[in-house]
Scaffold this motif. Structure first.
Motif, mmCIF file in Angstrom:
data_model
loop_
_atom_site.group_PDB
_atom_site.id
_atom_site.type_symbol
_atom_site.label_atom_id
_atom_site.label_comp_id
_atom_site.label_asym_id
_atom_site.label_seq_id
_atom_site.Cartn_x
_atom_site.Cartn_y
_atom_site.Cartn_z
ATOM 1 N N LEU A 19 0.827 -1.201 0.000
ATOM 2 C CA LEU A 19 0.000 0.000 0.000
ATOM 3 C C LEU A 19 0.863 1.253 0.000
ATOM 4 C CD1 LEU A 19 -2.762 1.376 0.159
ATOM 5 C CD2 LEU A 19 -2.701 1.072 2.648
ATOM 6 N N CYS A 22 2.079 2.048 -3.357
ATOM 7 C CA CYS A 22 1.009 2.509 -4.255
ATOM 8 C C CYS A 22 0.472 3.880 -3.864
ATOM 9 C CB CYS A 22 -0.154 1.515 -4.249
ATOM 10 S SG CYS A 22 0.233 -0.102 -4.958
ATOM 11 N N ARG A 23 0.719 4.291 -2.634
ATOM 12 C CA ARG A 23 0.100 5.513 -2.115
ATOM 13 C C ARG A 23 0.403 6.763 -2.947
ATOM 14 N NH1 ARG A 23 -2.155 5.788 2.959
ATOM 15 N NH2 ARG A 23 -0.860 4.085 3.733
ATOM 16 N N ILE A 72 4.843 -0.309 -9.833
ATOM 17 C CA ILE A 72 4.435 -1.164 -8.712
ATOM 18 C C ILE A 72 5.151 -2.506 -8.789
ATOM 19 C CG2 ILE A 72 2.475 -2.463 -7.767
ATOM 20 C CD1 ILE A 72 0.719 -0.029 -8.539
ATOM 21 N N ARG A 380 -4.929 -6.877 -1.459
ATOM 22 C CA ARG A 380 -3.593 -7.312 -1.912
ATOM 23 C C ARG A 380 -3.571 -7.535 -3.419
ATOM 24 N NH1 ARG A 380 -1.748 -12.136 -3.248
ATOM 25 N NH2 ARG A 380 -3.462 -13.279 -2.269
ATOM 26 N N LEU A 383 -4.023 -4.234 -5.464
ATOM 27 C CA LEU A 383 -2.796 -3.436 -5.414
ATOM 28 C C LEU A 383 -1.689 -4.070 -6.254
ATOM 29 C CD1 LEU A 383 -2.659 -2.461 -1.625
ATOM 30 C CD2 LEU A 383 -3.204 -0.946 -3.543
ATOM 31 N N GLY A 386 -2.326 -3.332 -9.897
ATOM 32 C CA GLY A 386 -2.215 -1.922 -10.286
ATOM 33 C C GLY A 386 -3.287 -1.500 -11.265
ATOM 34 N N TRP A 395 -9.290 1.776 -10.622
ATOM 35 C CA TRP A 395 -8.409 1.100 -9.661
ATOM 36 C C TRP A 395 -8.414 1.851 -8.338
ATOM 37 C CZ3 TRP A 395 -3.470 2.943 -7.808
ATOM 38 C CH2 TRP A 395 -2.727 1.989 -7.105
ATOM 39 N N VAL A 399 -9.601 0.358 -4.709
ATOM 40 C CA VAL A 399 -8.694 0.367 -3.556
ATOM 41 C C VAL A 399 -9.339 1.095 -2.379
ATOM 42 C CG1 VAL A 399 -6.483 1.241 -2.675
ATOM 43 C CG2 VAL A 399 -6.586 0.159 -4.937
#
Length: 428
Positions: A19, A22-23, A72, A380, A383, A386, A395, A399
């Motif tokens: 996470l 990806c943030r 990612i 999971r 993420l 992506g 996406w 999320v």
């Protein structure tokens, strides 16, 4: 009662780390990913990428999405930048020449550097349909790939742990036959000239195509090309009767993508074996000229780190079970939807959305521990990809919603009124 964080580093360090990586994309903090990224996106926007239609959105959105997926997956910078500009000169799939290939290469090179621009140019001139499908995918059956993945795993272990090398193994002979160590000659899509593509670049293009397909394909293309067997062979033609965007169902591209991932793993493993053999022969594993060995071949986390092949029929069954559960659950009840989603997950364990919807069902039933487990699995997977499998929502939307479910599961609470559902949104 204090609100709990949706993801705790102590309880689930892998998910927390995922996470965190990806943030910046979720927050649009592009400068923290690469200080030049906002400028590069502005360049693409200035030449009209945001005005071009592309499958389920704009071309600019697609370019940013591919960069995001590759980032990612921890691909090298040059590969990520290739993803960001990957069809900028047009290619064998699409007519999207936002830079003139005869005059724009210097401009693109000035923005992304020589290494990335070379990849972008090659990606745009190779006959990718022939290279990926005819020359690679269609040379293997699913059972071949499963078997060769097992053999290659053992071969790599023997090479690294015992110094044992056997170039006559069936999986290595076949791989060298269709993709020689010194690369593959393909025809330039416009000039017809021979173009030599190194084996590692073929692997990079496989990786990029998995990302590319995951971001853009949904049921519209299945109907357009009559992909009724789920093997994405691009042989049908329903151009006169297929209306965009269709019903928005998830696409049947995952069997094909899992096969690409399997071949990618075979390439990566044999490349590692070759380097180990050079070390044993006193060559110190040094880079060999012309093989692009300076490009790291990372393994993305999808399909069990590209070691599993999803059966085409099970992919189809899983998609229909999911669709039936999410679309008929309101009419036929939560028990019906739960049953369909559990069956869908059993058929295809590689996508997150069925887990997410199942998590909401468990929250509605007050089964908070089960809801937490499903939301964690769903988060999971979403993420790691992506990109969304169910492209009716973005996406970022999937999320955010999944994190809400996870947070509420940990709080052991769920709204019992429609206004309570609409009031959800805060994520910690």
């Amino acid at each position: 009662m204090a609100s709990q964080s949706s993801v705790s580093p102590a309880e689930n360090p892998y998910l927390y780390s995922l996470l965190e990586s990806c943030r910046p994309f979720l927050r649009g903090e592009f400068e923290s990913i690469d200080k030049d990224l906002p400028t590069l996106i502005s360049v693409l926007r200035s030449v009209g990428a945001g005005e071009c239609w592309h499958k389920h959105g704009s071309f600019l959105d697609h370019l940013i999405d591919i960069y995001k997926i590759l980032k990612i997956w921890k691909a090298p910078s040059s590969v990520c930048l290739c993803g960001l500009f990957h069809s900028a000169y047009s290619n064998s799939y699409v007519n999207l020449s936002i830079f003139d290939p005869s005059t724009g290469r210097q401009t693109v090179r000035g923005h992304v550097g020589e290494d990335a621009e070379r990849l972008i140019h090659l990606f745009c001139i190779v006959p990718r349909q022939q290279l990926i499908h005819d020359d690679l995918l269609f040379k293997y059956t699913d059972s071949d790939l499963v078997e060769h993945l097992e053999f290659s795993k053992a071969s790599l272990k023997n090479a690294k742990e015992k110094g044992v090398f056997n170039g006559d193994e069936e999986w290595r002979r076949k791989l060298r036959l269709i993709l020689p160590e010194d690369g593959l000659k393909v025809k330039h899509i416009k000039t017809g000239e021979d173009v030599l593509i190194s084996r590692r670049l073929v692997a990079v293009f496989l990786l990029m195509t998995i990302a590319d397909f995951s971001d853009q394909l949904f049921s519209f293309q299945d109907l357009l090309f009559d992909n009724s067997n789920g093997r994405l062979e691009w042989t049908g033609n329903n151009s006169g009767i297929t209306l965009w965007p269709g019903d928005g169902k998830p696409g049947l591209w995952m069997n094909s993508a899992s096969r690409m991932g399997a071949i990618y793993s075979l390439i990566v493993r044999e490349e590692e074996i070759l380097i180990e053999q050079r070390k044993k022969n006193g060559q110190n594993g040094g880079i060999v000229e012309g093989r692009d060995e300076e490009i790291e071949l990372v393994i993305p986390p999808v399909f069990d780190y590209c070691t599993s092949v999803l059966d085409a029929e099970e992919q189809k069954e899983a998609r229909e079970l999911y669709w039936e559960g999410v679309c008929q659950g309101f009419k036929r009840g939560l028990d019906f939807a739960e049953e369909k989603l559990l069956m869908s997950i059993e058929k295809n364990r590689f996508v997150g959305e069925p887990h997410v919807v199942l998590g909401q069902i468990y929250l509605s039933k007050g089964k908070f521990e089960e809801a937490e487990k499903e939301a964690e699995k769903g988060l999971r997977l979403i993420l790691e990809w992506g990109s969304p499998w169910d492209k009716r929502m973005s996406w970022e939307g999937w999320v955010a919603w999944t994190r809400v479910l996870l947070m509420k599961a940990k709080e052991k609470s769920w709204p019992t009124h429609s206004w309570g559902i609409l009031n959800l949104g805060l994520v910690r």
